[in-house]
Motif scaffolding. Structure first.
Motif, PDB file in Angstrom:
ATOM      1  N   THR A  47      31.460  41.943   2.098  1.00  0.00           N
ATOM      2  CA  THR A  47      31.501  40.478   2.020  1.00  0.00           C
ATOM      3  C   THR A  47      31.973  39.899   3.350  1.00  0.00           C
ATOM      4  OG1 THR A  47      31.918  40.612  -0.343  1.00  0.00           O
ATOM      5  CG2 THR A  47      32.470  38.530   0.720  1.00  0.00           C
ATOM      6  N   ASP A 158      25.705  38.321  -3.387  1.00  0.00           N
ATOM      7  CA  ASP A 158      26.809  39.283  -3.398  1.00  0.00           C
ATOM      8  C   ASP A 158      27.007  39.811  -4.818  1.00  0.00           C
ATOM      9  OD1 ASP A 158      28.784  40.799  -2.263  1.00  0.00           O
ATOM     10  OD2 ASP A 158      30.206  39.166  -1.943  1.00  0.00           O
ATOM     11  N   GLU A 159      27.463  41.063  -4.915  1.00  0.00           N
ATOM     12  CA  GLU A 159      27.664  41.737  -6.211  1.00  0.00           C
ATOM     13  C   GLU A 159      26.384  41.649  -7.050  1.00  0.00           C
ATOM     14  OE1 GLU A 159      30.179  43.485  -6.523  1.00  0.00           O
ATOM     15  OE2 GLU A 159      31.732  42.613  -5.246  1.00  0.00           O
TER      16      GLU A 159
HETATM   17 MG   LIG Z   1      32.661  41.982  -1.670  1.00  0.00          MG
END
Ligand SMILES: [Mg+2]
Ligand SMILES: Nc1ncnc2c1ncn2[C@@H]1O[C@H](COP(=O)(O)OP(=O)(O)OP(=O)(O)O)[C@@H](O)[C@H]1O
Length: 371
Positions: A47, A158-159
């Motif tokens: 991230t 993200d994720e």
């Molecule tokens: Mg992350």
């Protein structure tokens, strides 16, 4: 003196160790409108790295959407997070905001004062659509926004593997894939459940098959991480010999997050100069603070998986079924070991990346050996 180590996802102006090669490569993919799937074990800095990539792209005039699927629990949430990302990034830039309002109709923006004195942007669904139809409409509108915005667009999901817990996962993959194919933009799909993510992009019956470049993020290089640790101590007026800093980073196998955590705790106990005794003490503190996390990781696992984890923490091996291994670690019968390996690997608790099967998290491995 303020502690110079930081262990939340790093803001794009926080001190950052290396990753220059990865940063450059990820920028090249983005600039050429290609897609990437970025994966690593947990807390390697994915991230933080993508924030930096997007900061550079923003400075070059790209519109950067950041969609976080962490904890996503319904189709509605998948759609709303996509729409919210558009309003969040366009807020404050009138021409872009107007384009967002003209194109994103399934959701409307909701603005509230945030705690830090800024504005918090969220969304509310407009009446009408639900389920897949809502998501498909939101994705179409995203495509429309990209087409009309007149600037390059880069999106981070993200994720991303979190969508696999939803019953409609295959439909979501298909809808996203077909939407993404229809407009010119670059995407980065990020996640730490490596098996799930790799399967999504590399199994030939899946919609995202071979649509993105596989990009594995390694741990930080030892030499640079050592220099980084020394420079952090130095900023706060604490000296640290190179050999001592090397000892610190080796204790945590150059794991980015644990290096910052161990650095933090070492700084708390050290005075003018860091010694290995300080690192020993801090390492004990680190293990103690992680204990509830590790207990929670172990708790849901059935007995054979727990035994296998402990066995691999003590003895990484290529041959999990070998008689000696099974006997030494009291794994009982070999029945079910294959299944246990698969389950633990899917959870990304174990991996056989470059050789033997071993526990992925180096601190968890130490804790398992001691427990
Ligand atoms: Mg992350
Ligand atoms: N290049 C780096 N230099 C210094 N510290 C770093 C670096 N990359 C990551 N870290 C440390 O690791 C922590 C975790 O980073 P980040 O949250 O970006 O990782 P992640 O891979 O996205 O984690 P997760 O898998 O939990 O989503 C950061 O807060 C920081 O302390």
């Amino acid at each position: 003196m303020k502690n110079p180590f930081y262990f939340k996802a790093l803001p794009d102006d926080a001190p950052f160790c290396n990753r220059s090669k990865e940063l450059a490569a990820l920028l090249r993919f983005a600039e050429s409108h290609n897609d990437v799937v970025l994966y690593s074990p947990r807390r390697y800095g994915k991230t933080s790295l993508m924030r930096r990539v997007q900061k550079t792209l923003r400075d070059q005039g790209t519109v950067t959407l950041f969609v976080d699927f962490y904890g996503v629990a319904s189709l509605h949430e998948v759609a709303s997070r996509v729409a919210a990302a558009v309003f969040r990034v366009t807020h404050g830039e009138k021409p872009l905001w107007d384009k967002a309002l003209q194109t994103i109709k399934t959701f409307r923006p909701v603005l509230r004062p945030s705690q830090d004195g800024g504005v918090e942007v969220s969304v509310e669904a407009s009446e009408g659509r639900q389920g897949m139809s809502l998501l498909e409409a939101a994705l179409d509108e995203l495509g429309e926004f990209v087409a009309r915005v007149g600037r390059p667009v880069h999106t981070v999901f993200d994720e991303f593997q979190e969508i696999t817990i939803l019953p409609e996962v295959r439909q979501i993959e298909a809808a996203m894939r077909s939407s993404i194919q229809q407009y010119q933009a670059s995407h980065c799909f990020v996640g730490s459940r490596r098996r799930l993510l790799i399967a999504m992009f590399n199994e030939n019956q899946r919609p995202f098959f071979q649509s993105a470049h596989n990009f594995a993020l390694p741990p930080l290089p030892e030499g640079e991480l050592t220099d980084f640790v020394r420079s952090r101590f130095a900023v706060a007026g604490t000296s640290c010999l190179e050999s001592v800093a090397t000892d610190l980073v080796r204790r945590v196998h150059c794991h980015p997050h644990y290096t910052q955590r161990l650095g933090y705790l070492t700084f708390e106990v050290a005075e003018q100069e860091v010694t290995t005794t300080h690192i020993d003490e801090a390492f004990g503190d680190l293990l103690a603070t992680e204990r509830p996390v590790f207990e929670a990781m172990l708790q849901p696992l059935p007995p054979q998986q727990r035994l296998l984890l402990r066995a691999l923490a003590r003895e990484p091996t290529q041959q999990v079924m070998a008689k000696n291994f099974v006997r030494t670690h009291h794994l009982g019968s070999t029945n079910g070991i294959g299944h246990s390996v698969k389950q633990l690997a899917t959870l990304d608790l174990i991996a056989d990346d470059d050789g033997p099967w071993q526990v992925v998290d180096p601190l968890f491995a130490v804790w398992l050996r001691q427990s």
